[in-house]
Design a protein around this motif. Structure first.
Motif, PDB file in Angstrom:
ATOM      1  N   VAL A 153       0.832  -1.208   0.000  1.00 50.22           N
ATOM      2  CA  VAL A 153       0.000   0.000   0.000  1.00 50.22           C
ATOM      3  C   VAL A 153       0.859   1.248   0.000  1.00 50.22           C
ATOM      4  CG1 VAL A 153      -1.754   1.295   1.280  1.00 50.22           C
ATOM      5  CG2 VAL A 153      -1.872  -1.204   1.158  1.00 50.22           C
ATOM      6  N   SER A 154       1.878   1.275   0.855  1.00 51.04           N
ATOM      7  CA  SER A 154       2.809   2.402   0.905  1.00 51.04           C
ATOM      8  C   SER A 154       4.104   1.927   1.540  1.00 51.04           C
ATOM      9  CB  SER A 154       2.226   3.581   1.695  1.00 51.04           C
ATOM     10  OG  SER A 154       2.053   3.233   3.061  1.00 51.04           O
ATOM     11  N   THR A 155       5.184   2.661   1.285  1.00 49.80           N
ATOM     12  CA  THR A 155       6.489   2.288   1.820  1.00 49.80           C
ATOM     13  C   THR A 155       7.354   3.519   1.917  1.00 49.80           C
ATOM     14  OG1 THR A 155       8.290   0.658   1.571  1.00 49.80           O
ATOM     15  CG2 THR A 155       7.527   1.746  -0.439  1.00 49.80           C
ATOM     16  N   THR A 156       8.451   3.406   2.612  1.00 51.90           N
ATOM     17  CA  THR A 156       9.411   4.503   2.720  1.00 51.90           C
ATOM     18  C   THR A 156      10.777   3.992   2.275  1.00 51.90           C
ATOM     19  OG1 THR A 156       9.656   3.932   5.071  1.00 51.90           O
ATOM     20  CG2 THR A 156       8.234   5.798   4.537  1.00 51.90           C
ATOM     21  N   PRO A 157      11.636   4.894   1.791  1.00 53.14           N
ATOM     22  CA  PRO A 157      12.902   4.434   1.208  1.00 53.14           C
ATOM     23  C   PRO A 157      13.856   3.834   2.230  1.00 53.14           C
ATOM     24  CG  PRO A 157      12.786   6.842   1.220  1.00 53.14           C
ATOM     25  CD  PRO A 157      11.448   6.346   1.652  1.00 53.14           C
ATOM     26  N   ILE A 158      14.473   2.727   1.849  1.00 52.32           N
ATOM     27  CA  ILE A 158      15.552   2.111   2.615  1.00 52.32           C
ATOM     28  C   ILE A 158      16.776   2.107   1.704  1.00 52.32           C
ATOM     29  CG2 ILE A 158      16.365   0.047   3.810  1.00 52.32           C
ATOM     30  CD1 ILE A 158      13.460  -0.716   4.316  1.00 52.32           C
ATOM     31  N   PRO A 159      17.765   2.971   1.960  1.00 50.78           N
ATOM     32  CA  PRO A 159      18.897   3.114   1.034  1.00 50.78           C
ATOM     33  C   PRO A 159      19.585   1.805   0.670  1.00 50.78           C
ATOM     34  CG  PRO A 159      18.910   4.891   2.635  1.00 50.78           C
ATOM     35  CD  PRO A 159      17.821   3.943   3.062  1.00 50.78           C
ATOM     36  N   ALA A 160      19.755   0.903   1.632  1.00 52.05           N
ATOM     37  CA  ALA A 160      20.438  -0.362   1.340  1.00 52.05           C
ATOM     38  C   ALA A 160      19.664  -1.191   0.323  1.00 52.05           C
ATOM     39  CB  ALA A 160      20.635  -1.161   2.628  1.00 52.05           C
ATOM     40  N   VAL A 161      18.331  -1.172   0.403  1.00 53.04           N
ATOM     41  CA  VAL A 161      17.502  -1.920  -0.545  1.00 53.04           C
ATOM     42  C   VAL A 161      17.576  -1.282  -1.924  1.00 53.04           C
ATOM     43  CG1 VAL A 161      15.160  -2.697  -1.067  1.00 53.04           C
ATOM     44  CG2 VAL A 161      15.972  -2.693   1.303  1.00 53.04           C
ATOM     45  N   ILE A 162      17.500   0.043  -1.962  1.00 52.56           N
ATOM     46  CA  ILE A 162      17.580   0.765  -3.233  1.00 52.56           C
ATOM     47  C   ILE A 162      18.918   0.503  -3.905  1.00 52.56           C
ATOM     48  CG2 ILE A 162      17.683   3.089  -4.235  1.00 52.56           C
ATOM     49  CD1 ILE A 162      15.602   3.900  -2.056  1.00 52.56           C
ATOM     50  N   ASP A 163      19.994   0.541  -3.138  1.00 54.84           N
ATOM     51  CA  ASP A 163      21.322   0.269  -3.694  1.00 54.84           C
ATOM     52  C   ASP A 163      21.417  -1.159  -4.222  1.00 54.84           C
ATOM     53  OD1 ASP A 163      22.058   2.833  -3.020  1.00 54.84           O
ATOM     54  OD2 ASP A 163      23.191   2.251  -1.220  1.00 54.84           O
ATOM     55  N   ARG A 164      20.858  -2.099  -3.476  1.00 56.51           N
ATOM     56  CA  ARG A 164      20.939  -3.503  -3.873  1.00 56.51           C
ATOM     57  C   ARG A 164      20.181  -3.742  -5.176  1.00 56.51           C
ATOM     58  NH1 ARG A 164      19.235  -5.522   0.846  1.00 56.51           N
ATOM     59  NH2 ARG A 164      21.295  -5.039   1.691  1.00 56.51           N
ATOM     60  N   ILE A 165      19.039  -3.099  -5.324  1.00 56.17           N
ATOM     61  CA  ILE A 165      18.272  -3.226  -6.564  1.00 56.17           C
ATOM     62  C   ILE A 165      19.090  -2.688  -7.735  1.00 56.17           C
ATOM     63  CG2 ILE A 165      16.261  -2.314  -7.805  1.00 56.17           C
ATOM     64  CD1 ILE A 165      14.747  -2.498  -5.098  1.00 56.17           C
TER      65      ILE A 165
END
Length: 285
Positions: free
Chosen positions: A129-141
Motif C-alpha cells: 500500500v505504501s512504503t518509505t525508502p531504505i537506502p540499502a535496498v535501493i542500492d541492492r536493486i
C-alpha cells in the motif's frame, strides 16, 4: 533505518499490516477465511486470525528481510507455477517482455530488468500500500540492474514506472496494478504494454469489466466479480484453486511459455471458463 520508516501491506486476505523499524506494529482483520495458497505458505495462514497473519509477516521479515535493510531482492526459486512474479520472470527470460514495472518494500516502484530480480522482489511479496525508502535496498536493486523510479520517497506509481520504462527504451514493458482505473490509463498510455491485474479481492463488477478490457493477465484472488466477468472472457486459465486468467493472445503466450519451461508435470484440458473444483479462496466477495 530512517526515522520515518513505515511500510503498509495488505497481506493474506487483504489484512492491513503496518511494519515499522522491522517490527509488526498492527494487523487488521482479514476479508476472507480460507485460501489454499495461504495454507501452503512457509508460515501457513489457515484461520486468518490476526495472530496467524502476524506470524506470517514476521516469518517473511526473518527469512528474507522484508521491510528492512536486509531485504533479499533476487531469487531463482519458483514458489508457485502460475504466480505473477513467476510468469513475468519466465516472460522476460523468454524475451516476450523486456522489463517489468513492479512494487518493492523499501524502494517503491521498480523497473526490473532481470528474471532473478522480478522473482526476488515479487515472489513472496503481498499487496504493498505504501512504503518509505531504505537506502540499502535501493542500492541492492541498482546493483542487480533494477531502476528505482522515485528513490527519494519510494512512491508507488505504475504510471510513473511505465513512463520511465518507455523513456529508457523498453517499448512494451510489463506492469502490475491493483487499480482498474490505473489499468485503463496504462493501456491508453502504451497499447503494447503487458498489463497484469493483481491483488483484486473486493473488486466490483464495474472494476472487473475495466480490468477485463485492459489487462493481459488477471489474478482474481477472492473477487467474485473477477471470476464471473473476467473468468468468462478469458482465453486460458492457469491453475484451479488460485488461478490466473489470460485475457489476450499475449497473456496466453506468457502462460504457455511458462508451461513449456516448467519441470513439473502439467495437465492441459479443454473446459468452460472459469473452471473451479470448489477450492478457491472463501468467501468470494
Amino acid at each position: 533505518m530512517t526515522q520515518g520508516d513505515e511500510h503498509i501491506i495488505e497481506a493474506a486476505g487483504r489484512a492491513r499490516v503496518v511494519v515499522r523499524n522491522g517490527q509488526v506494529v498492527s494487523v487488521g482483520p482479514a476479508r476472507i477465511t480460507s485460501c489454499p495458497l495461504a495454507a501452503r505458505f512457509s508460515e501457513p495462514v489457515r484461520t486468518f486470525s490476526e495472530e496467524e497473519i502476524q506470524r506470517n509477516i514476521e516469518g517473511r521479515i526473518a527469512t528474507f528481510g522484508m521491510c528492512t535493510p536486509e531485504r533479499v531482492v533476487v531469487s531463482d526459486d519458483d514458489f508457485v507455477l502460475f504466480g505473477a512474479s513467476e510468469l513475468l520472470s519466465s516472460a522476460l527470460r523468454c524475451g516476450i517482455i523486456g522489463a517489468a514495472v513492479i512494487a518493492c518494500d523499501g524502494a517503491g516502484t521498480v523497473i526490473a530488468t532481470s528474471p532473478r530480480l522480478i522473482q526476488g522482489i515479487g515472489g513472496k511479496m503481498s499487496g504493498l500500500v505504501s512504503t518509505t525508502p531504505i537506502p540499502a535496498v535501493i542500492d541492492r536493486i541498482g546493483e542487480h540492474g533494477g531502476i528505482v523510479v522515485s528513490p527519494h520517497d519510494a512512491a508507488l506509481s505504475a504510471e510513473s514506472g511505465m513512463r520511465m520504462a518507455l523513456e529508457k527504451g523498453f517499448h512494451a514493458p510489463a506492469v502490475t496494478t491493483a487499480s482498474a482505473d490505473e489499468a485503463t490509463l496504462l493501456r491508453g498510455l502504451c497499447p503494447a504494454a503487458f498489463i497484469v491485474a493483481v491483488h483484486t479481492t473486493g473488486t466490483t463488477a464495474e472494476e472487473a469489466e475495466m480490468f477485463a478490457a485492459s489487462c493481459d493477465l488477471i489474478f482474481p484472488c477472492a473477487s467474485r466479480a473477477m471470476y464471473e466477468i473476467a473468468g468468462k472472457k478469458a482465453l486460458l486459465q492457469g491453475g484451479k484453486a488460485v488461478p490466473v486468467f489470460a485475457m489476450t493472445a499475449a497473456g496466453k503466450e506468457v502462460v504457455l511459455a511458462k508451461i513449456a519451461s516448467a519441470e513439473a508435470p502439467v495437465v492441459i484440458t479443454g473446459r468452460a471458463l472459469p473452471y473451479s473444483e470448489g477450492k478457491e479462496p472463501s468467501p468470494l466477495q
